[in-house]
Design an enzyme around this catalytic site. Structure first.
Site, mmCIF file in Angstrom:
data_model
loop_
_atom_site.group_PDB
_atom_site.id
_atom_site.type_symbol
_atom_site.label_atom_id
_atom_site.label_comp_id
_atom_site.label_asym_id
_atom_site.label_seq_id
_atom_site.Cartn_x
_atom_site.Cartn_y
_atom_site.Cartn_z
ATOM 1 N N LYS A 211 0.831 -1.210 0.000
ATOM 2 C CA LYS A 211 0.000 0.000 0.000
ATOM 3 C C LYS A 211 0.864 1.259 0.000
ATOM 4 C CE LYS A 211 -3.339 2.853 0.474
ATOM 5 N NZ LYS A 211 -4.348 3.059 -0.543
ATOM 6 N N CYS A 265 -4.119 10.748 1.064
ATOM 7 C CA CYS A 265 -3.333 9.515 0.877
ATOM 8 C C CYS A 265 -1.946 9.795 0.334
ATOM 9 C CB CYS A 265 -4.061 8.590 -0.082
ATOM 10 S SG CYS A 265 -5.751 8.299 0.404
#
Ligand code: SAJ
Length: 418
Positions: A211, A265
Site C-alpha cells: 500500500k 493519501c
C-alpha cells in the site's frame, strides 16, 4: 452454515461506509460503527456523510432492508474490519491512535473464531502489533492458528479512487496479508464474497508495504512531472507541450504537473516509509519535498503577477485537492488560495463549483465564494488551480481578457506566466 454471517465495519468514512454497503448488498449482515453521532444520524436518516457517486442509493437500500445497521456501540460479529484514519502527527509520524482504540473496543466483544482485518494505511508491522495487542488483552484466545477457535488477523489495504469507489471496490485486485498463512487464506475467503477481481495472499508486512509503495510510486511520478515543469519554466519552455511530445515515446508516460499533491493519501503515506527508513528513503522524501514545494512556487508566481497589476481583481479557480471532487483535505489549491487571501483579502475571489460554503480557515480573510461566470466577468487575473470539467469548457473568447497562471495546463492558449 456460511463462515462469515456478520461483519462489523469500524469507521463510516470514505472507505468504511462504501465497503459496509457493498458487503451488505451481498446479503451479509453488517453493522457500521462510528464514534461520531452525527455520522450515524446522517446514515440512519437515509443520507450519506461523504459525497460519492451512487453511494447514497446503495446505502439507502441496504439500510432500509436491514442489511446495514449503524451504531456508536461495538457488538459481536464474525469479522471486524477496521477502516479508521491513520493521519500524521505534527512531526510527520503516523498516528495509530484510532486503530489501537478500535482494537481495544473490538477485544471487548471478540469471540473464538473471529477474523480481524485492518484496511487503514499503516506502517510496516502494525498488523502484527494489532495481533499482539489482542493476545495481551485476551489471553483466553489463540491467534493465527488453523483451528476453528483461533482469531484471524490480516491486513488488506484499500485501493479505491474517490469518485469511482463503488466500482473499484469490487473490480480492483486485492492484496491480503495474514499474520500467518492461515489468516491470509481466511481473509481471502472473506474478500472473495464481494470482490470480483483476484484476491492475492501474502504476509501482513508485505501487504502493508504494498500500500505504501503504491502511493509513494504515484507521488514520485508526479514529483518528476513537477520537477520537469520547474525546469521548463526556467528555460521558458511550455511544459505541457514537452510532456505531450515526450509521451509519444512508446515507453514514456510522464504524469501531469500541478500546484502540488493533495488528498489524504498520496500527500501523507510516503511519510510512513520515510519514517520507517529515513536513511534509505531518499527519493521518496525528495518527491514529497518537490510536490510540497510547488505550493509556494505557485504562490510566488501569483504574487508576482498580482503585484504587476495593482488594481486588478483576482480569481482563484478551484479549491479541491483534484478535479471534479469537493474534497478539500490536504488541498494544495486551498493552501495557495488561503495564502493569497491572507495577503490580499477580499481582492481575491474564490471559484469552487463543488462546494456551497467556504471553510472557516479561508473565509476568515474576507474572501468570497464567487460564481464562475461572475469571476470571469469581473476579474482580470485568473489563478487556475484545479482542472474541474466546468473550467475546461470555458471558451477562449470568454477569458481573452484574463492574465492567467494555469497550473493544470487546461487554458494553455492564454497562459501568461507559466
Ligand atoms: N495529481 C497530479 N498529477 C497527476 C495525477 C495526480 O498533480 O498526474 C495530483 C492530484 O491533483 C491530487 C493528487 O495528485 O492532488 C492525488 O490524486 P490521485 O488522483 O493521484 O490520487 P487519490 O489521492 O485520489 O487516490 C490515491 C490512489 N492511489 C494511487 O493511484 C496509487 C488510490 O488508488 C488510493 O486508493 C488512494 O490514493 C488511497 O486511499 O490511498
Amino acid at each position: 452454515m456460511p463462515e462469515f454471517q456478520t461483519v462489523a465495519v469500524i469507521g463510516m468514512g470514505y472507505i468504511g461506509l462504501p465497503t459496509a454497503a457493498v458487503i451488505a448488498s451481498r446479503g451479509i449482515q453488517v453493522i457500521g460503527i462510528d464514534n461520531n453521532e452525527c455520522v450515524i444520524k446522517t446514515i440512519v436518516s437515509g443520507a450519506i456523510p461523504i459525497p460519492e457517486p451512487d453511494l447514497d442509493g446503495l446505502v439507502q437500500k441496504v439500510v432500509s432492508n436491514g442489511a446495514l445497521r449503524v451504531s456508536t456501540e461495538f457488538e459481536r460479529a464474525d469479522v471486524f474490519l477496521i477502516a479508521v484514519p491513520t493521519p500524521l502527527d505534527g512531526d510527520k509520524r503516523p498516528d495509530l491512535g484510532c486503530v489501537m482504540k478500535a482494537v481495544d473496543r473490538i477485544v471487548e466483544v471478540l469471540s473464538p473464531g473471529n477474523l480481524v482485518i485492518l484496511e487503514s494505511t499503516s506502517p510496516v508491522g502494525t498488523t502484527e502489533e494489532v495481533a499482539a495487542r489482542i493476545a495481551k488483552q485476551r489471553p483466553d484466545l489463540t491467534i493465527g492458528g488453523s483451528d476453528k477457535a483461533a482469531i484471524g488477523v490480516a491486513y488488506c489495504p484499500e485501493r479505491v479512487l474517490p469518485g469511482r469507489i463503488l466500482s473499484e471496490l469490487v473490480n480492483n485486485d486485492r492484496c491480503i496479508g495474514g499474520v500467518t498463512p492461515h489468516c491470509a487464506r481466511r481473509a481471502q475467503r472473506f474478500y472473495r464474497l464481494f470482490v470480483r477481481a483476484p484476491c492475492i495472499a501474502t504476509n501482513s508486512r508485505a501487504a502493508e508495504m504494498v500500500k505504501l509503495a503504491e502511493n509513494a510510486y504515484r507521488d514520485a511520478n508526479i514529483a518528476f512531472a513537477n520537477e520537469v515543469s520547474l525546469i521548463c519554466d526556467r528555460h521558458g519552455i511550455n511544459v505541457w507541450e514537452v510532456i505531450d511530445l515526450a509521451n509519444r515515446h512508446p515507453r514514456v508516460k510522464i504524469l501531469q504537473p500541478g500546484p502540488g499533491v493533495g488528498g489524504h493519501c498520496i500527500a501523507v503515506d510516503p511519510w510512513f516509509i520515510v519514517n520507517s527508513a529515513p536513511d534509505i528513503a531518499k527519493l521518496i522524501r525528495t518527491s514529497r519535498e518537490i510536490n510540497d514545494g510547488k505550493i509556494d512556487y505557485v504562490f510566488q508566481q501569483a504574487v508576482q503577477l498580482i503585484e504587476e497589476h495593482p488594481y486588478a481583481s483576482v480569481a482563484c479557480f478551484g479549491l479541491a485537492f483534484k478535479a471534479n471532487v469537493d474534497d478539500l483535505r490536504e488541498s494544495p489549491a486551498l493552501q495557495i488560495a488561503r495564502k493569497l487571501c491572507a495577503r490580499y483579502g477580499s481582492r481575491i475571489k474564490l471559484v469552487e463549483p463543488h462546494i456551497r460554503e467556504l471553510p472557516p480557515s479561508i473565509s476568515e480573510f474576507g474572501a468570497a465564494l464567487t460564481d464562475l461566470d461572475e469571476a470571469i466577468r469581473t476579474c482580470e487575473i485568473a489563478i487556475l488551480l484545479v482542472d474541474h470539467n466546468e473550467f475546461k469548457t470555458v471558451p477562449l473568447g470568454e477569458r481573452r481578457h484574463l492574465s492567467v497562471i494555469d497550473t493544470r495546463g487546461i487554458w494553455q492558449d492564454m497562459t501568461a506566466a507559466l
